[in-house]
Design an enzyme around this catalytic site. Structure first.
Site, short mmCIF file in Angstrom:
data_model
loop_
_atom_site.label_atom_id
_atom_site.label_comp_id
_atom_site.label_asym_id
_atom_site.label_seq_id
_atom_site.Cartn_x
_atom_site.Cartn_y
_atom_site.Cartn_z
CG ASP A 35 -2.05 1.01 1.11
OD1 ASP A 35 -3.20 0.57 1.01
OD2 ASP A 35 -1.77 2.23 1.13
CB ILE A 36 0.82 4.21 -2.20
CG1 ILE A 36 1.93 5.08 -2.77
CG2 ILE A 36 -0.43 5.00 -1.92
CD1 ILE A 36 1.62 5.62 -4.16
CG ASN A 96 -12.37 -0.36 3.60
OD1 ASN A 96 -12.80 -0.67 4.70
ND2 ASN A 96 -11.15 0.14 3.44
CD GLU A 104 -9.38 6.27 0.24
OE1 GLU A 104 -8.32 6.12 -0.40
OE2 GLU A 104 -9.41 6.73 1.39
CB VAL A 105 -9.24 1.71 -5.09
CG1 VAL A 105 -8.89 1.15 -6.47
CG2 VAL A 105 -8.25 2.79 -4.69
CG HIS A 109 -8.60 -3.08 -2.32
ND1 HIS A 109 -9.54 -2.40 -3.07
CD2 HIS A 109 -8.43 -2.35 -1.19
CE1 HIS A 109 -9.90 -1.30 -2.42
NE2 HIS A 109 -9.25 -1.25 -1.27
CG HIS A 111 -6.67 -2.71 3.14
ND1 HIS A 111 -5.93 -1.56 2.93
CD2 HIS A 111 -7.87 -2.49 2.54
CE1 HIS A 111 -6.66 -0.68 2.25
NE2 HIS A 111 -7.84 -1.22 2.00
#
Ligand code: AMP
Length: 125
Positions: A35-36, A96, A104-105, A109, A111
Site C-alpha cells: 500500500d502506498i 472496504n 476509495e478504489v 482488494h 488489506h
C-alpha cells in the site's frame, strides 16, 4: 443491478502496467503489492486480476480457480510476512466496500495489516 466496473480505477491501471507498484507476489489470477500509504509496518493489498468491484462481487462471479488462487496467495503472503498467529503475532484483513465501507478504489482488494498491535476493530463513530 449488475456491478459496474470502472476500467480507469487506479488498480486497473496498475494491472495494465500504466502505474508502477511495489509487487509482493504475482500469480496467474492475483497481484499483491505494498500500500502506498501504509497504516502498519506490514500493509499489503491483495487484488484479483479480474474485473471485480467488491468482495461480494468476487464471491458471486469469480471462477473457482480465481477464488482459490486469491486465498492461497493471501495465505502465502501472511506466512512469508511471518504474521500468522502460529509463527508470529497475528494480523488483520480488511476489505472496504461501497459508501458505508468507505471504499476509495472500486476494484476488490484485501488489506493485510500487521507488524504492530492494531487496537480494536472499529473506533466509535
Ligand atoms: P480503500 O479503497 O478505502 O480500501 O483504500 C484503497 C487503498 O489503496 C488505500 O489504502 C491507498 O493508500 C491505496 N492506494 C491508492 N493508490 C495506490 C497505489 N498507486 N499504490 C498502492 N496503493 C495505493
Amino acid at each position: 443491478m449488475p456491478y459496474a466496473y470502472d476500467d480507469q480505477n487506479i488498480f486497473a491501471r496498475i494491472l495494465r502496467g500504466e502505474i508502477p507498484n511495489n509487487t509482493v507476489k504475482e500469480t496467474e489470477h492475483t497481484l499483491a503489492f505494498a500500500d502506498i500509504q501504509p497504516q502498519a509496518p506490514h500493509h499489503v493489498l491483495v487484488i484479483p486480476k479480474g474485473r471485480y468491484v467488491t468482495a461480494d462481487h468476487f464471491a458471486a462471479e469469480a471462477s473457482e480457480a480465481e477464488i482459490v488462487d486469491f486465498w492461497r496467495t493471501f495465505g502465502s503472503i501472511c506466512a512469508e510476512l511471518g504474521v500468522t498467529p502460529d509463527a508470529g503475532d497475528g494480523y488483520r484483513i480488511i476489505s472496504n466496500a461501497g459508501e458505508h465501507g468507505v471504499q476509495e478504489v472500486p476494484h476488490f482488494h484485501l488489506h493485510i495489516l500487521g507488524g504492530r498491535g492494531l487496537g480494536r476493530m472499529l473506533q466509535p463513530a
